[in-house]
Design an enzyme around this catalytic site. Structure first.
Site, PDB file in Angstrom:
ATOM      1  N   ASN A 139      -7.181   0.403  -2.528  1.00 51.32           N
ATOM      2  CA  ASN A 139      -6.997   1.477  -1.553  1.00 51.32           C
ATOM      3  C   ASN A 139      -7.647   1.086  -0.238  1.00 51.32           C
ATOM      4  O   ASN A 139      -8.363   0.090  -0.176  1.00 51.32           O
ATOM      5  CB  ASN A 139      -7.662   2.768  -2.058  1.00 51.32           C
ATOM      6  CG  ASN A 139      -6.780   3.532  -3.042  1.00 51.32           C
ATOM      7  OD1 ASN A 139      -5.574   3.306  -3.121  1.00 51.32           O
ATOM      8  ND2 ASN A 139      -7.392   4.431  -3.783  1.00 51.32           N
TER       9      ASN A 139
ATOM     10  N   HIS B  40      -0.013  -3.281 -11.480  1.00 51.83           N
ATOM     11  CA  HIS B  40      -0.832  -2.954 -12.649  1.00 51.83           C
ATOM     12  C   HIS B  40      -2.170  -3.690 -12.539  1.00 51.83           C
ATOM     13  O   HIS B  40      -2.171  -4.942 -12.527  1.00 51.83           O
ATOM     14  CB  HIS B  40      -0.070  -3.403 -13.906  1.00 51.83           C
ATOM     15  CG  HIS B  40      -0.800  -3.171 -15.186  1.00 51.83           C
ATOM     16  ND1 HIS B  40      -1.855  -2.283 -15.301  1.00 51.83           N
ATOM     17  CD2 HIS B  40      -0.636  -3.712 -16.416  1.00 51.83           C
ATOM     18  CE1 HIS B  40      -2.301  -2.299 -16.546  1.00 51.83           C
ATOM     19  NE2 HIS B  40      -1.587  -3.161 -17.239  1.00 51.83           N
TER      20      HIS B  40
ATOM     21  N   HIS C 110       1.161   8.043  -5.014  1.00 48.61           N
ATOM     22  CA  HIS C 110       1.584   6.899  -4.184  1.00 48.61           C
ATOM     23  C   HIS C 110       3.115   6.813  -4.095  1.00 48.61           C
ATOM     24  O   HIS C 110       3.677   5.720  -4.058  1.00 48.61           O
ATOM     25  CB  HIS C 110       1.032   5.577  -4.719  1.00 48.61           C
ATOM     26  CG  HIS C 110      -0.461   5.481  -4.694  1.00 48.61           C
ATOM     27  ND1 HIS C 110      -1.162   4.901  -3.674  1.00 48.61           N
ATOM     28  CD2 HIS C 110      -1.401   5.925  -5.566  1.00 48.61           C
ATOM     29  CE1 HIS C 110      -2.460   4.967  -3.923  1.00 48.61           C
ATOM     30  NE2 HIS C 110      -2.635   5.587  -5.068  1.00 48.61           N
TER      31      HIS C 110
END
Ligand code: HDE
Length: 713
Positions: free
Chosen positions: A154, A345, A81
């Site tokens: 995603n 996170h 990413h």
């Protein structure tokens, strides 16, 4: 013993993230240049030397500081990413979700929770092109009053692997190959497909990655998914499983493969620019947040495991409830400070949201914090402005690289009597996070649950749910990807793998890559479909923010141009004038119009549709412009809507759009709309032309045309 003071009630921080960032913003307008120590600099073009032609002097502190800082400007890019684009905005829930979760930001419809979103590609380096075939990251940071919540998702609802321990293998296989670091940002090479052929659990994700989902037209037009099963917990402590979804209000739309490759050259920043410009123009991207909620007693009622991230929960089994909306309305001030330094996170949760034992999620809970330590250089990255929570933070963590916080007081440990035990743990009713008390027991085993072992049924469900054009795109994607694989055995193994999903698909793949089809036609024996997996079921009723190219030369019909472009603008689209040169072009009645782009600075692949107004002289000129003819042919080949009025229709005839009927000169005032080519001869009927043309643009692409192989482009 003295009576202990009660901790103060949590101060709800009403500051927006924007206000919070204010203290860190710098604006040098009207200011003198200084060193990092604030000393004004008198000269910055020459280093300090001993004589005009002599050596540079060590005492030149300005020179040393400037060069040293420059030498240290880069930080390691994300291991995956690496290329991303960010935006600020806010989230609002539609109605209280208290029945399911106590998360404060999901209670009050009048409350706006600030967010920062980073969209990304996965495989390419930080400078790679945006439009490569890849999964897109969709990571959202909610700065809630109870602390920061990150939904790190995603644009595809499943993942390549079931257990995080395989992640380094996956990434090594898909990244450029070891000997020569090729190819950049592409799965189309031997090591990736070698890995695929040996890893049946990857099959479902491969179907998604080879579908149009991997080629989003815009970050504003793609879905997002939390992928894992998470948990909602309400105030009474009742837990339920939850799957998260984002859906864009502009509909879900993709590019076509040939187009993506050309855009990678014409504008490698295509998706980044699109997001940036949309926000600058006030076309704020909007997404609805959806949840699929599953009662704990239903955990085992599915024919797959809820803890298996290679599976979806079909909407037919558990409908999605749309619970709120996110609006992205502000571009970052500084790419590095915000988009590059933001640290997501999945372990950043707030009370009311909890984890499950999905082994992929469990591994992620370790990896994200770990990776920031090297990428952002130490344990204090939460103090970087973009990562600071809006909720106040107090603890006994101290020191480390780049510490910003100046902790006051004598103690930095717990328990302590010197400071009445402050900062002290909060009980649950005061907002203390209490992990869900799920019962777990078992032997220590390095093993995969039997319930994770059906790798093909959902891949078949996906395949069955595709429309014919989407299926055709998948087959072609396999031809490209495997066609780039040099080792024939690797190609074969993938065909054999896909034979487990659908025998016909395996045969169609084999046909294009020079390997023999599987000896026996296989298949997963699944006939079910889940219609919403197809993008063709998406909303197709808006043309908001679409870019329409208007081809112009001297002598165009000004009235037609105005009537059509006004209608397009009225519907929220952005027409742009394209001509041979920058400057202005003049209409047949002498009106001047500003040119937005010349042929050499743009291309049809950067637009959603094309329009050609009438005007005899203008059309005669365009017929001689190779670029104009190519522009139309290419837009046609990529199935984009094309509109022409008056003599503009003759240009389409000159471009020879292989058998697509256009309005004939005798057709007086009748609009003709065929396969997304909308034409009219007599401007009397321009209102109905506008209506049909807008309809054609809202459909995004007209796939029937894909069969017309002969059209040059
Ligand atoms: Fe990530 N992933 N990931 N991932 N991921 C990272 O974290 C990792 C996975 C996702 O815009 C890294 O800060 C492991 C699934 C996004 O900054 C790293 C596993 C999903 C982003 C990492 C996964 C994602 C990352 C790299 C297997 C969708 C970009 C830099 C268990 C639900 C966030 C970083 C941004 C980034 C590890 C799998 C999404 C190395 C070990 C599944 C959107 O920590």
């Amino acid at each position: 013993m003295a009576e202990q003071k009660k901790p103060e009630k949590r101060m709800v921080n009403e500051k927006s993230k924007d206000e919070d960032l204010e203290q860190f913003r710098e604006d040098s307008t009207g200011q003198y240049l200084t060193t990092n120590q604030g000393v004004r600099v008198s000269h910055t073009d020459d280093s300090l030397k001993s004589g005009e032609r002599g050596p540079t002097l060590m005492e030149d502190f300005h020179f040393r500081e400037k060069l040293t800082h420059f030498d240290h400007e880069r930080i390691p890019e994300r291991v995956v990413h690496a290329r991303g684009s960010g935006a600020h905005g806010y989230f609002q829930v539609y109605e209280s979700m208290a029945e399911y979760t106590k998360a404060a930001f999901l209670q009050d419809p009048s409350k706006k929770t600030p967010v920062f979103v980073r969209f990304s590609t996965v495989v390419g380096s930080r400078g790679s092109a945006d439009t490569v075939r890849d999964v897109r990251g969709f990571a959202t940071k909610f700065y809630t009053e109870e602390g920061t919540y990150d939904l790190v998702g995603n644009n595809m609802p499943v993942f390549f692997i079931q257990d995080a321990i395989k992640f380094p293998d996956l990434v090594h296989a898909i990244k450029p190959e070891q000997p020569n670091e090729m190819p950049q940002a592409s799965a189309a090479h031997d090591t990736f497909w070698d890995f695929v052929g040996n890893l049946p659990e990857i099959t479902h994700m491969i179907m998604w990655v080879l579908s149009d989902r991997a080629l989003p037209r815009s970050y504003r037009m793609m879905q997002g998914f939390g992928v894992h099963t998470f948990r909602f917990v309400n105030a009474a402590g009742k837990g339920r499983f939850v799957k998260f979804h984002w859906r864009p209000l502009l509909g879900v739309h993709s590019l076509v493969w040939d187009e993506t490759q050309k855009i990678a050259g014409k504008d490698p920043d295509f998706n980044r620019r699109d997001l940036w410009e949309a926000i600058e123009m006030g076309d704020y991207p909007e997404y609805e947040l959806g949840v699929q909620i599953i009662e704990e007693e239903d955990e085992f009622k599915f024919d797959f495991d809820l803890l298996d991230a290679t599976k979806i929960v079909p909407e037919e089994d558990v409908p999605i409830r749309w619970i709120g909306k996110m609006t992205l309305n502000r571009n970052p001030d500084n790419f590095f400070a915000e988009t590059e330094q933001v640290a997501f996170h999945p372990g950043n949760v707030v009370p009311g949201i909890d984890f499950t034992n999905d082994p992929l999620l469990q591994g992620r809970l370790f990896s994200y914090l770990d990776t920031q330590l090297i990428r952002l250089g130490g344990p204090n990255f939460h103090e970087i402005p973009i990562n600071r929570p809006l909720a106040p933070l107090h603890n006994n963590q101290r020191e480390g690289y780049h510490r910003m916080m100046i902790n006051r007081g004598q103690t930095s440990y717990f328990p302590n009597a010197l400071r009445d035990n402050y900062p002290r743990p909060a009980p649950e009713e005061e907002g203390g996070y209490v992990h869900y008390t799920e019962k777990v027991e078992g032997r220590k085993v390095r093993a995969r649950s039997e319930s994770f072992k059906d790798h093909f049924s959902q891949a078949a469900l996906f395949w069955n749910s595709m429309s014919d054009p989407e299926k055709e795109h998948i087959v072609k994607a396999f031809h490209f990807e495997l066609g780039k694989v040099e080792d024939v055995e690797v190609r074969k193994r993938v065909v054999d793998l896909i034979n487990n999903v659908d025998g016909d698909l395996a045969v169609r793949i084999a046909e294009g890559i020079g390997v023999s089809p599987p000896a026996t036609k296989g298949g997963a024996g699944v006939t079910k479909k889940s219609p919403n997996l197809s993008q063709l079921t998406t909303m197709m009723d808006t043309i908001k923010s679409r870019k329409i190219a208007v081809l112009l030369a001297e002598g165009f019909n000004h009235a037609e141009l105005m009537q059509v472009t006004q209608a397009l603008k009225g519907a929220g689209a952005h027409p742009q004038i394209i001509s041979q040169f920058h400057g202005t072009v003049r209409s047949s009645d002498g009106q001047e119009v500003m040119v937005d782009k010349s042929y050499v600075t743009t291309a049809s692949v950067l637009f959603d549709a094309v329009y050609i107004p009438g005007g005899k002289q203008h059309i005669e000129t365009l017929k001689t412009h190779g670029y104009a003819i190519h522009f139309i042919n290419e837009a046609f080949k990529h199935c984009k809507p094309i509109g022409a009025t008056g003599e503009g229709v003759d240009l389409l005839t000159a471009a020879d759009l292989e058998g697509v009927e256009t309005a004939s000169p005798e057709a007086d005032g009748d609009v003709l709309s065929r396969q997304g080519v909308v034409t009219i001869r007599n401007p009397k009927g321009i209102d109905s032309f506008n209506e049909r043309y807008i309809e054609a643009i809202a459909r995004h692409r007209h796939w029937d045309r894909e069969k017309k192989e002969r059209v040059p482009a």
